[in-house]
Design a protein around this motif. Sequence first.
Motif, PDB file in Angstrom:
ATOM      1  N   GLN A  55       0.846  -1.198   0.000  1.00 25.27           N
ATOM      2  CA  GLN A  55       0.000   0.000   0.000  1.00 25.27           C
ATOM      3  C   GLN A  55       0.880   1.247   0.000  1.00 25.27           C
ATOM      4  O   GLN A  55       1.373   1.660   1.046  1.00 25.27           O
ATOM      5  CB  GLN A  55      -0.876   0.009   1.252  1.00 25.27           C
ATOM      6  N   ASP A  60       0.957   1.136  -6.407  1.00 20.07           N
ATOM      7  CA  ASP A  60       1.034   0.079  -5.392  1.00 20.07           C
ATOM      8  C   ASP A  60       2.266  -0.801  -5.586  1.00 20.07           C
ATOM      9  O   ASP A  60       2.954  -0.739  -6.608  1.00 20.07           O
ATOM     10  CB  ASP A  60      -0.264  -0.731  -5.327  1.00 20.07           C
ATOM     11  N   SER A  81       2.895  -5.803   4.353  1.00 20.29           N
ATOM     12  CA  SER A  81       1.672  -5.031   4.529  1.00 20.29           C
ATOM     13  C   SER A  81       1.175  -5.186   5.958  1.00 20.29           C
ATOM     14  O   SER A  81       1.507  -6.166   6.626  1.00 20.29           O
ATOM     15  CB  SER A  81       0.584  -5.532   3.564  1.00 20.29           C
ATOM     16  N   ARG A  83      -1.945  -5.447   6.246  1.00 20.52           N
ATOM     17  CA  ARG A  83      -3.083  -6.316   5.938  1.00 20.52           C
ATOM     18  C   ARG A  83      -2.605  -7.768   5.809  1.00 20.52           C
ATOM     19  O   ARG A  83      -1.428  -8.046   5.579  1.00 20.52           O
ATOM     20  CB  ARG A  83      -3.758  -5.859   4.650  1.00 20.52           C
ATOM     21  N   TYR A  88      -5.114  -9.987  -0.379  1.00 13.03           N
ATOM     22  CA  TYR A  88      -4.651  -9.717  -1.738  1.00 13.03           C
ATOM     23  C   TYR A  88      -4.929 -10.868  -2.698  1.00 13.03           C
ATOM     24  O   TYR A  88      -4.538 -10.803  -3.863  1.00 13.03           O
ATOM     25  CB  TYR A  88      -3.154  -9.387  -1.730  1.00 13.03           C
TER      26      TYR A  88
END
Length: 121
Positions: A55, A60, A81, A83, A88
């Motif tokens: 990110q 990106d 990340s 996340r 993804y």
Amino acid sequence: MPTLLIVDDHAGFRSLARRLLGSGGFEVVGEAADGRAGVAAARELRPDVVLLDIQLPDIDGFEVLARLRDGSVGPAVVLTSTRDRADYGERVDRSGASGFIPKAELSGAAVLAAIGSGRMG
């Protein structure tokens, strides 16, 4: 000692990563705060490894990785990340990255495991 470039838009994370990876067997040769700067730094510094946040504020991490590959082998790239990898989908697997490490699990050992022992030998 493998050289490493950190590409992440959060200065605090770059500082933490520099300390963790510097004491974990890497020579951190540079940092970049966005994707375009990361591509330029990787081309200039030619690190063995790029720790690349997915990110980023401009382009990106997947696009950065594609630009780094751009017809050449390029450095080993480890995506990171806050996340979860599952967020993804298959993009991480299809990206050509050497691996993915959640930011909370970052360590020199984790990066070495992601790139594989034969890559830096």
